[in-house]
Scaffold this motif. Structure first.
Motif, mmCIF file in Angstrom:
data_model
loop_
_atom_site.group_PDB
_atom_site.id
_atom_site.type_symbol
_atom_site.label_atom_id
_atom_site.label_comp_id
_atom_site.label_asym_id
_atom_site.label_seq_id
_atom_site.Cartn_x
_atom_site.Cartn_y
_atom_site.Cartn_z
ATOM 1 N N UNK A 92 -10.688 8.126 3.541
ATOM 2 C CA UNK A 92 -9.522 7.305 3.250
ATOM 3 C C UNK A 92 -8.869 7.718 1.941
ATOM 4 N N UNK A 93 -7.540 7.655 1.873
ATOM 5 C CA UNK A 93 -6.839 8.094 0.676
ATOM 6 C C UNK A 93 -6.930 7.118 -0.497
ATOM 7 N N UNK A 94 -7.328 5.870 -0.240
ATOM 8 C CA UNK A 94 -7.344 4.861 -1.296
ATOM 9 C C UNK A 94 -8.716 4.203 -1.392
ATOM 10 N N UNK A 95 -9.188 4.056 -2.615
ATOM 11 C CA UNK A 95 -10.424 3.302 -2.839
ATOM 12 C C UNK A 95 -10.113 1.812 -2.679
ATOM 13 N N UNK A 96 -11.123 1.060 -2.300
ATOM 14 C CA UNK A 96 -10.976 -0.392 -2.217
ATOM 15 C C UNK A 96 -10.637 -0.894 -3.621
ATOM 16 N N UNK A 97 -9.626 -1.757 -3.712
ATOM 17 C CA UNK A 97 -9.200 -2.240 -5.030
ATOM 18 C C UNK A 97 -8.753 -3.701 -4.960
ATOM 19 N N UNK A 98 -8.860 -4.375 -6.086
ATOM 20 C CA UNK A 98 -8.513 -5.798 -6.145
ATOM 21 C C UNK A 98 -7.031 -6.036 -5.882
ATOM 22 N N UNK A 99 -6.184 -5.081 -6.228
ATOM 23 C CA UNK A 99 -4.754 -5.272 -5.984
ATOM 24 C C UNK A 99 -4.446 -5.350 -4.493
ATOM 25 N N UNK A 100 -5.040 -4.445 -3.714
ATOM 26 C CA UNK A 100 -4.813 -4.467 -2.260
ATOM 27 C C UNK A 100 -5.450 -5.713 -1.646
ATOM 28 N N UNK A 101 -6.598 -6.131 -2.166
ATOM 29 C CA UNK A 101 -7.224 -7.357 -1.685
ATOM 30 C C UNK A 101 -6.289 -8.531 -1.944
ATOM 31 N N UNK A 102 -5.720 -8.592 -3.150
ATOM 32 C CA UNK A 102 -4.804 -9.686 -3.489
ATOM 33 C C UNK A 102 -3.597 -9.695 -2.565
ATOM 34 N N UNK A 103 -3.008 -8.531 -2.333
ATOM 35 C CA UNK A 103 -1.845 -8.453 -1.442
ATOM 36 C C UNK A 103 -2.203 -8.929 -0.036
ATOM 37 N N UNK A 104 -3.345 -8.484 0.470
ATOM 38 C CA UNK A 104 -3.799 -8.876 1.809
ATOM 39 C C UNK A 104 -3.957 -10.397 1.884
#
Length: 176
Positions: free
Chosen positions: A21-33
């Motif tokens: 995957x091109x992106x590591x798991x991150x809090x920003x993406x979790x927040x957006x989701x």
């Protein structure tokens, strides 16, 4: 050469190379989701609560696993064709150019956490004999995505089923 169920079955069980995957798991993406889904589970955003959990910190919603492996639309990423892409092309080359998704399931094995690097392999899990459907003759094809983290720990198996059909022909029946 006409397409047969036997030809399609030759693709079953062949794994792709691992796709990182091109992106590591991150809090920003979790927040957006969580914002979009209106998901208030404190394991996903409340650092203090999550630190006291069995996970010891924030985890990502498990249904988000695929987000971290999606190929960017731009710039184009060059990689070998996956078994999914190969069988879809084979079907299209034989007139089964219309596709509708018919099902998806996920089974979770371990949480994904900020910093995790998710990768996967994809294979054709099963192919039905040709079916006569209201949309036209077609084949149901189920794909298996096997997701792992950077420690090769399985985090999720996902099946995705499509119907690839010939919308022009309303005649059905098995060609074998």
């Amino acid at each position: 050469m006409s397409l047969t169920h036997a030809i399609l079955k030759e693709h079953v069980g062949v794994d792709s190379e691992r796709i990182i995957g091109p992106d590591a798991v991150c809090t920003q993406m979790i927040r957006h989701w969580c914002e979009v889904m209106e998901d208030t589970n404190p394991l996903y955003q409340d650092e203090e609560f999550a630190a006291q959990s069995k996970h010891g910190g924030i985890i990502a919603p498990p249904t988000q696993v695929q987000v971290y492996t999606m190929t960017p639309l731009w710039p184009k990423v060059e990689r070998p064709a996956t078994p999914q892409e190969l069988i879809v092309k084979l079907l299209a080359d034989h007139g089964y150019t219309s596709i509708v998704a018919t099902g998806q399931e996920q089974e979770y094995f371990a949480p994904i956490k900020p910093g995790d690097q998710i990768s996967y392999t994809i294979s054709v899990k099963e192919v039905s004999p040709q079916k006569k459907t209201a949309r036209g003759p077609g084949y149901f094809v189920t794909f298996l995505y096997a997701y792992v983290n950077q420690h090769d720990e399985k985090v999720c198996d996902q099946t995705f089923t499509i119907l690839a059909y010939n919308a022009i022909s309303k005649e059905g029946g098995d060609k074998e």
